[in-house]
Scaffold this motif. Structure first.
Motif, PDB file in Angstrom:
ATOM      1  N   ALA A 155      -1.074  -0.342   3.212  1.00 38.61           N
ATOM      2  CA  ALA A 155      -1.469  -1.680   2.784  1.00 38.61           C
ATOM      3  C   ALA A 155      -2.990  -1.709   2.718  1.00 38.61           C
ATOM      4  CB  ALA A 155      -0.949  -2.735   3.764  1.00 38.61           C
ATOM      5  N   HIS A 156      -3.557  -2.839   2.279  1.00 37.62           N
ATOM      6  CA  HIS A 156      -5.017  -2.937   2.232  1.00 37.62           C
ATOM      7  C   HIS A 156      -5.620  -2.648   3.601  1.00 37.62           C
ATOM      8  CE1 HIS A 156      -4.655  -4.562  -1.777  1.00 37.62           C
ATOM      9  NE2 HIS A 156      -3.967  -5.603  -1.347  1.00 37.62           N
ATOM     10  N   ASP A 157      -4.936  -3.098   4.650  1.00 39.64           N
ATOM     11  CA  ASP A 157      -5.414  -2.859   6.019  1.00 39.64           C
ATOM     12  C   ASP A 157      -4.742  -1.635   6.627  1.00 39.64           C
ATOM     13  OD1 ASP A 157      -2.815  -3.904   6.262  1.00 39.64           O
ATOM     14  OD2 ASP A 157      -3.263  -4.704   8.251  1.00 39.64           O
ATOM     15  N   LEU A 158      -4.073  -0.831   5.820  1.00 41.77           N
ATOM     16  CA  LEU A 158      -3.329   0.370   6.199  1.00 41.77           C
ATOM     17  C   LEU A 158      -2.008   0.045   6.872  1.00 41.77           C
ATOM     18  CD1 LEU A 158      -3.137   3.480   6.497  1.00 41.77           C
ATOM     19  CD2 LEU A 158      -4.346   3.259   8.674  1.00 41.77           C
ATOM     20  N   LEU A 159      -1.966  -0.923   7.805  1.00 43.21           N
ATOM     21  CA  LEU A 159      -0.847  -1.077   8.716  1.00 43.21           C
ATOM     22  C   LEU A 159       0.232  -2.071   8.305  1.00 43.21           C
ATOM     23  CD1 LEU A 159      -2.925  -1.220  12.028  1.00 43.21           C
ATOM     24  CD2 LEU A 159      -1.818   0.793  11.016  1.00 43.21           C
ATOM     25  N   SER A 160      -0.109  -3.110   7.530  1.00 42.80           N
ATOM     26  CA  SER A 160       0.787  -4.258   7.362  1.00 42.80           C
ATOM     27  C   SER A 160       2.122  -3.946   6.701  1.00 42.80           C
ATOM     28  CB  SER A 160       0.088  -5.362   6.548  1.00 42.80           C
ATOM     29  OG  SER A 160      -0.962  -5.924   7.283  1.00 42.80           O
ATOM     30  N   ASN A 161       2.210  -2.875   5.936  1.00 40.65           N
ATOM     31  CA  ASN A 161       3.479  -2.539   5.285  1.00 40.65           C
ATOM     32  C   ASN A 161       4.334  -1.592   6.119  1.00 40.65           C
ATOM     33  OD1 ASN A 161       2.945  -4.161   3.103  1.00 40.65           O
ATOM     34  ND2 ASN A 161       2.126  -2.518   1.835  1.00 40.65           N
ATOM     35  N   GLY A 162       3.921  -1.366   7.369  1.00 40.53           N
ATOM     36  CA  GLY A 162       4.776  -0.626   8.303  1.00 40.53           C
ATOM     37  C   GLY A 162       4.764   0.875   8.163  1.00 40.53           C
ATOM     38  N   ILE A 163       3.682   1.456   7.659  1.00 37.05           N
ATOM     39  CA  ILE A 163       3.671   2.899   7.463  1.00 37.05           C
ATOM     40  C   ILE A 163       3.866   3.665   8.765  1.00 37.05           C
ATOM     41  CG2 ILE A 163       1.128   2.964   7.566  1.00 37.05           C
ATOM     42  CD1 ILE A 163       1.250   5.397   5.702  1.00 37.05           C
ATOM     43  N   VAL A 164       3.306   3.175   9.871  1.00 36.36           N
ATOM     44  CA  VAL A 164       3.391   3.913  11.134  1.00 36.36           C
ATOM     45  C   VAL A 164       4.813   3.896  11.702  1.00 36.36           C
ATOM     46  CG1 VAL A 164       2.507   4.125  13.481  1.00 36.36           C
ATOM     47  CG2 VAL A 164       0.946   3.528  11.618  1.00 36.36           C
ATOM     48  N   PRO A 165       5.436   2.730  11.935  1.00 32.74           N
ATOM     49  CA  PRO A 165       6.802   2.759  12.481  1.00 32.74           C
ATOM     50  C   PRO A 165       7.812   3.413  11.538  1.00 32.74           C
ATOM     51  CG  PRO A 165       6.184   0.526  11.858  1.00 32.74           C
ATOM     52  CD  PRO A 165       4.939   1.343  11.815  1.00 32.74           C
ATOM     53  N   CYS A 166       7.611   3.288  10.228  1.00 33.53           N
ATOM     54  CA  CYS A 166       8.548   3.914   9.278  1.00 33.53           C
ATOM     55  C   CYS A 166       8.485   5.438   9.381  1.00 33.53           C
ATOM     56  CB  CYS A 166       8.228   3.473   7.852  1.00 33.53           C
ATOM     57  SG  CYS A 166       8.603   1.736   7.521  1.00 33.53           S
ATOM     58  N   TRP A 287      -9.334   2.679   4.399  1.00 32.09           N
ATOM     59  CA  TRP A 287      -8.623   3.784   5.028  1.00 32.09           C
ATOM     60  C   TRP A 287      -8.734   5.070   4.233  1.00 32.09           C
ATOM     61  CZ3 TRP A 287      -5.108   5.271   1.441  1.00 32.09           C
ATOM     62  CH2 TRP A 287      -4.467   4.299   0.661  1.00 32.09           C
ATOM     63  N   VAL A 288      -8.463   6.166   4.923  1.00 32.76           N
ATOM     64  CA  VAL A 288      -8.465   7.499   4.322  1.00 32.76           C
ATOM     65  C   VAL A 288      -7.143   8.171   4.664  1.00 32.76           C
ATOM     66  CG1 VAL A 288      -9.593   9.750   4.232  1.00 32.76           C
ATOM     67  CG2 VAL A 288     -10.974   7.689   4.556  1.00 32.76           C
ATOM     68  N   ALA A 289      -6.427   8.644   3.655  1.00 32.50           N
ATOM     69  CA  ALA A 289      -5.174   9.374   3.853  1.00 32.50           C
ATOM     70  C   ALA A 289      -5.396  10.825   3.436  1.00 32.50           C
ATOM     71  CB  ALA A 289      -4.052   8.756   3.017  1.00 32.50           C
ATOM     72  N   LYS A 290      -4.869  11.771   4.219  1.00 36.08           N
ATOM     73  CA  LYS A 290      -5.089  13.185   3.926  1.00 36.08           C
ATOM     74  C   LYS A 290      -3.789  13.975   4.013  1.00 36.08           C
ATOM     75  CE  LYS A 290      -9.885  13.351   5.631  1.00 36.08           C
ATOM     76  NZ  LYS A 290     -10.809  14.008   6.578  1.00 36.08           N
ATOM     77  N   PHE A 291      -3.720  15.010   3.198  1.00 32.64           N
ATOM     78  CA  PHE A 291      -2.672  16.018   3.303  1.00 32.64           C
ATOM     79  C   PHE A 291      -3.325  17.368   3.024  1.00 32.64           C
ATOM     80  CE2 PHE A 291       0.590  18.806   1.427  1.00 32.64           C
ATOM     81  CZ  PHE A 291       1.476  18.836   2.490  1.00 32.64           C
ATOM     82  N   ARG A 292      -3.402  18.178   4.077  1.00 35.93           N
ATOM     83  CA  ARG A 292      -4.112  19.454   3.982  1.00 35.93           C
ATOM     84  C   ARG A 292      -5.526  19.227   3.448  1.00 35.93           C
ATOM     85  NH1 ARG A 292       0.953  23.369   2.002  1.00 35.93           N
ATOM     86  NH2 ARG A 292       2.178  23.079   3.931  1.00 35.93           N
ATOM     87  N   HIS A 293      -5.875  19.820   2.309  1.00 29.71           N
ATOM     88  CA  HIS A 293      -7.239  19.666   1.786  1.00 29.71           C
ATOM     89  C   HIS A 293      -7.387  18.459   0.866  1.00 29.71           C
ATOM     90  CE1 HIS A 293      -4.991  21.720  -1.363  1.00 29.71           C
ATOM     91  NE2 HIS A 293      -5.905  21.328  -2.224  1.00 29.71           N
ATOM     92  N   PHE A 350       2.070  -3.984  13.059  1.00 27.51           N
ATOM     93  CA  PHE A 350       1.711  -5.224  12.390  1.00 27.51           C
ATOM     94  C   PHE A 350       0.374  -5.108  11.659  1.00 27.51           C
ATOM     95  CE2 PHE A 350       0.050  -9.746  13.106  1.00 27.51           C
ATOM     96  CZ  PHE A 350       0.629 -10.214  11.937  1.00 27.51           C
ATOM     97  N   THR A 351      -0.719  -5.259  12.350  1.00 25.19           N
ATOM     98  CA  THR A 351      -2.037  -5.190  11.724  1.00 25.19           C
ATOM     99  C   THR A 351      -3.081  -5.108  12.829  1.00 25.19           C
ATOM    100  OG1 THR A 351      -3.508  -6.254  10.114  1.00 25.19           O
ATOM    101  CG2 THR A 351      -2.309  -7.720  11.597  1.00 25.19           C
ATOM    102  N   PHE A 352      -4.285  -5.504  12.547  1.00 21.50           N
ATOM    103  CA  PHE A 352      -5.331  -5.524  13.563  1.00 21.50           C
ATOM    104  C   PHE A 352      -5.940  -6.922  13.605  1.00 21.50           C
ATOM    105  CE2 PHE A 352      -7.562  -4.748   9.637  1.00 21.50           C
ATOM    106  CZ  PHE A 352      -8.694  -5.547   9.747  1.00 21.50           C
TER     107      PHE A 352
END
Length: 360
Positions: A155-166, A287-293, A350-352
């Motif tokens: 999500a814009h704040d990284l967390l609100s769409n539940g990426i971590v618990p999912c 936010w920054v998302a990474k996969f390998r390089h 949830f969010t921050f």
């Protein structure tokens, strides 16, 4: 008009977070909310498909796996922007998991129309429901040595769409079914960054529009500084918009180490230092998302000292993503070397939240 006042884009995990929208889509009250649903899904599908940086990240990530783990089974959490699913089905066996029956049906039609032979669609109670994911995947995961979990639920704040618990729930479910399998995540790591910022209305032509600034402050909220708002910092014409200092990491998650990640609320102080003069009235987060390089980020061009133009037509880049702007209780005059301290509450489900501590 300030960008944060436009459109139906409530912040802070509010009514427009993806979980609420998906439930609304499948509810009997769909017709009552058809305008909002059309706006949200129309914008997200259109913008996401045309976001070249986003699509390149997922395409290149999947391409690297075709040589390193060609027999991997790919689990996709949520329909997302469609194209990663269609790319994955060209090279791998796998399954798309969706909590919405309507989005699940849409995915099935897309797969059928694109000559699908490798992918199936599974409907779960929720994408963070470990038991439901376990039951849907059980018939499919038998002898696979590598499982790839892919999601676009940022999500814009990284967390609100539940990426971590999912991601955590899916990781645990796969581990129960295939204890010895290697589990890879796309993205593998996600990190949320914060920097002191200044976003103020001043003049529009010959008109003084400074009263708009009162709408940004949260001092009228009895619970103090609470919500963030999505703002595209690189597209703030007729607005004073700047980042006043370097970013600091607010939180980060490595999904390869999912069993170690907790979902409880964490509170911590955060000190943001100014390197230029300004009137700080917000914390700017991306936010920054990474996969390998590979890396994909919502970092604004302003953070790199650029003007946000793409160099082709002179217009600001327009992906789906904006920065999460947490407005403070008022304005604080900062000079180079000054420090502003905020108390941060981070809830991965949830969010921050932030509350300014000093200076006041």
């Amino acid at each position: 008009i300030p960008d944060y006042l436009l459109g139906s884009t409530g912040g802070g995990g509010g009514t427009n977070c993806l979980t609420s929208i998906v439930k609304m889509l499948d509810s009997e009250q769909t017709q009552e909310n058809v305008h909002q649903l059309a706006q949200v899904f129309g914008r997200s599908f259109h913008s996401a498909m045309l976001d070249a940086e986003r699509q390149e990240f997922y395409r290149k990530a999947l391409t690297t796996l075709t040589t390193s783990v060609p027999s991997a089974f790919v689990v996709i959490l949520g329909l997302g922007s469609v194209l990663p699913m269609l790319t994955a089905k060209q090279h791998f066996q796998g399954m798309l998991l969706e909590s919405s029956e309507k989005l699940g049906k849409l995915a099935e039609e897309l797969l059928t129309n694109n000559q699908n032979e490798n992918f199936e669609v599974g409907i779960v109670k929720a994408l963070d429901d470990e038991e439901s994911i376990l039951e849907v995947l059980r018939p499919k995961l038998v002898r696979h040595s590598t499982v790839v979990v892919l999601t676009e639920r940022m999500a814009h704040d990284l967390l609100s769409n539940g990426i971590v618990p999912c991601c955590l729930s899916c990781h645990k479910a796969v581990k129960k079914l295939l204890p010895s399998a290697e589990i890879l995540h796309i993205p593998q790591t996600v990190e949320l960054l914060a920097a002191p910022g200044e976003i103020r209305s001043d003049r529009l032509g010959s008109f003084d529009i400074r009263p708009f600034n009162a709408l940004r402050h949260t001092s009228s909220n009895e619970k103090a500084d609470f919500w963030w708002w999505p703002v595209r910092m690189d597209n703030q014409q007729n607005t004073i918009c700047s980042i006043l200092g370097p970013s600091k990491t607010l939180c980060g998650f490595d999904f390869q180490r999912a069993p170690e990640i907790g979902l409880e609320e964490v509170r911590r102080p955060l000190k943001l230092q100014a390197t230029q003069r300004g009137r700080c009235n917000c914390a700017c987060l991306w936010w920054v998302a990474k996969f390998r390089h590979l890396e994909f980020s919502t970092r604004p061009a302003l953070a790199a000292g650029k003007d946000g133009k793409d160099g082709k037509d002179g217009k600001a880049k327009r992906s789906e993503w904006k920065q999460a702007i947490h407005y403070l209780a008022g304005e604080t005059a900062l000079f180079p070397g000054d420090v502003i301290e905020v108390l941060v509450s981070i809830t991965p489900r949830f969010t921050f939240r932030m509350m300014q501590q000093s200076p006041m």
